[in-house]
Design an enzyme around this catalytic site. Structure first.
Site, PDB file in Angstrom:
ATOM      1  N   ASP A  64      35.874  31.388 101.892  1.00  8.86           N
ATOM      2  CA  ASP A  64      36.836  32.040 100.557  1.00  8.86           C
ATOM      3  C   ASP A  64      37.978  33.001 101.232  1.00  8.86           C
ATOM      4  O   ASP A  64      38.613  33.769 101.016  1.00  8.86           O
ATOM      5  CB  ASP A  64      36.074  33.943 100.127  1.00  8.86           C
ATOM      6  N   GLN A  87      57.888  49.056 110.573  1.00  6.12           N
ATOM      7  CA  GLN A  87      57.646  50.647 110.281  1.00  6.12           C
ATOM      8  C   GLN A  87      56.764  51.719 110.909  1.00  6.12           C
ATOM      9  O   GLN A  87      55.594  51.595 111.275  1.00  6.12           O
ATOM     10  CB  GLN A  87      56.965  50.568 108.818  1.00  6.12           C
ATOM     11  N   LYS A 113      75.452  49.233 111.611  1.00 11.59           N
ATOM     12  CA  LYS A 113      74.633  48.401 110.636  1.00 11.59           C
ATOM     13  C   LYS A 113      74.172  49.765 109.150  1.00 11.59           C
ATOM     14  O   LYS A 113      73.394  50.538 109.624  1.00 11.59           O
ATOM     15  CB  LYS A 113      73.472  47.926 110.860  1.00 11.59           C
ATOM     16  N   SER A 133      66.156  37.920 108.339  1.00  9.46           N
ATOM     17  CA  SER A 133      65.950  36.852 106.964  1.00  9.46           C
ATOM     18  C   SER A 133      67.424  36.265 107.584  1.00  9.46           C
ATOM     19  O   SER A 133      68.427  35.414 107.073  1.00  9.46           O
ATOM     20  CB  SER A 133      66.266  37.884 105.828  1.00  9.46           C
ATOM     21  N   GLY A 134      68.193  36.743 108.852  1.00 13.05           N
ATOM     22  CA  GLY A 134      69.296  36.674 109.617  1.00 13.05           C
ATOM     23  C   GLY A 134      70.281  37.581 108.881  1.00 13.05           C
ATOM     24  O   GLY A 134      70.920  37.429 109.259  1.00 13.05           O
ATOM     25  N   GLY A 135      70.181  38.370 108.253  1.00 11.33           N
ATOM     26  CA  GLY A 135      71.155  38.969 107.639  1.00 11.33           C
ATOM     27  C   GLY A 135      71.915  40.306 108.736  1.00 11.33           C
ATOM     28  O   GLY A 135      73.006  39.584 108.774  1.00 11.33           O
TER      29      GLY A 135
HETATM   30  C1  R5P Z   1      66.096  45.912 112.645  1.00  8.77           C
HETATM   31  O1  R5P Z   1      65.994  47.154 113.723  1.00  8.77           O
HETATM   32  C2  R5P Z   1      65.633  44.713 114.011  1.00  8.77           C
HETATM   33  O2  R5P Z   1      65.973  45.325 115.215  1.00  8.77           O
HETATM   34  C3  R5P Z   1      66.359  43.757 113.237  1.00  8.77           C
HETATM   35  O3  R5P Z   1      67.438  43.870 113.699  1.00  8.77           O
HETATM   36  C4  R5P Z   1      66.120  43.662 112.306  1.00  8.77           C
HETATM   37  O4  R5P Z   1      64.786  42.934 111.525  1.00  8.77           O
HETATM   38  C5  R5P Z   1      66.398  41.816 111.938  1.00  8.77           C
HETATM   39  O5  R5P Z   1      66.170  41.337 110.664  1.00  8.77           O
HETATM   40  P1  R5P Z   1      67.135  40.586 109.270  1.00  8.77           P
HETATM   41  O6  R5P Z   1      66.934  39.633 110.087  1.00  8.77           O
HETATM   42  O7  R5P Z   1      65.814  40.226 108.200  1.00  8.77           O
HETATM   43  O8  R5P Z   1      68.322  41.333 108.894  1.00  8.77           O
END
Ligand code: R5P
Length: 310
Positions: free
Chosen positions: A34, A94, A190, A221-223
């Site tokens: 399981d 978090q 940002k 995600s790289g965003g």
């Molecule tokens: C945010 O405070 C972290 O330091 C990273 O910049 C963030 O977790 C990167 O996430 P992502 O690549 O999804 O934008």
């Protein structure tokens, strides 16, 4: 002193074990039909100091549970003391309530690790240094900055560097790298309109004709990094190199980085993504194994860990 590895990053564990010339404990980690995890330590560890190496990386819930069960198994096998070596401390983003009625996962995970029986934690580039205070046991937070600085000095032509924090939270990290490289810093303003989405409002600092070195703890995600690189190029930067400790690289991140303005992304091996990354032409992995191995050795010998960063 003995080393135990979980399943999250066996390649890194093997490298650390090689550095320390110490074999990994014989253990079995299996799953019931399981999905429940079952751990068995197959050798006597009574009275030993044990270092359990496990990243809380994807699948984060399984890897976290595996870590907790390993600590429990070690405690019940009469280990003298247990150090949780967590190269990537997942659930750390978090770390406070940014909006009402949310959880603080970093605190809950810290409680779980302590309650399971860990006596000490070793980790790398915690998302926020204050998370150390979520524990009532010692926490050694190691930094990848010296590894990045060595790579930059060896591989980049030293001209007109500027270290860039991709958000306000990363300012301290950019300043630390800037100090070693003897250059100034810039900060990207940002905003996160929604989880997983990032938006660049402005760049604070003068980046025109400069080689920008973005430094961050996590690329998911790289965003964040891709948008920052785009904003820097629009402000006249010469080129953008990126150094990130934890290459989470979810979803389409690797493809998007390949298509972005980023000249090169360097990550460490705190997360085992070698197979995903090896086809990417502009991503390189640096190992953190010697630094982690040396920290474990120093903890075991009761000598200074902070001296590693002087
Ligand atoms: C945010 O405070 C972290 O330091 C990273 O910049 C963030 O977790 C990167 O996430 P992502 O690549 O999804 O934008």
């Amino acid at each position: 002193m003995k080393l135990l590895t979980g399943n999250s990053n066996k390649n890194l564990s093997k490298k650390i074990s090689k550095y320390l010339k110490s074999k990994l404990i014989n253990s079995s980690i299996r799953k019931f039909a399981d999905g429940e995890i079952y751990i068995e330590i197959n050798e006597n560890i009574r009275g030993n100091s044990i270092f359990i190496i496990q990243s809380i990386s994807s699948p984060a819930n399984d890897n976290l549970m595996e870590l907790l069960l390993c600590i429990d198994a070690l405690k019940r096998s009469s280990a003298k003391n247990i150090t949780a070596v967590i190269p990537y401390f997942g659930y750390s983003r978090q770390d406070r309530k940014v909006v009402p009625r949310t959880s603080i996962s970093a605190k809950l995970v810290s409680n779980l690790i302590t309650k399971a029986g860990a006596d000490r934690v070793v980790t790398v580039d915690l998302h926020a240094g204050q998370i150390q205070g979520f524990f009532d046991i010692p926490v050694d937070n190691l930094f990848a900055t010296p590894i990045f600085a060595r790579h930059i000095k060896k591989n980049l032509k030293r001209s007109n560097f500027i270290c860039v924090a991709p958000d306000v939270g990363g300012t301290e990290r950019a300043r630390a790298l800037g100090k070693i490289l003897d250059c100034g810093i810039a900060i990207v303003d940002k905003r996160r309109p929604a989880p997983g989405k990032s938006q660049v409002m402005n760049v604070v600092g003068y980046v025109k004709n400069k080689t920008c070195i973005i430094v961050d703890d996590i690329i998911d995600s790289g965003g964040t990094i891709i948008n920052s690189a785009k904003a820097l190029m629009e402000k006249g930067a010469k080129e953008v190199h990126v150094y990130v400790t934890h290459g989470v690289l979810s979803g389409e991140a690797i493809k998007k980085i390949g298509e972005s303005e980023i000249k090169k992304l360097i990550v460490t091996d705190t997360i085992d993504n070698q197979d995903k990354i090896k086809k990417a032409s502009n991503i390189e992995i640096l190992t953190i194994s010697n630094l982690m191995g040396e920290a474990i050795k120093r903890i075991s010998n009761s000598t200074s860990v902070s001296d590693l960063f002087k």
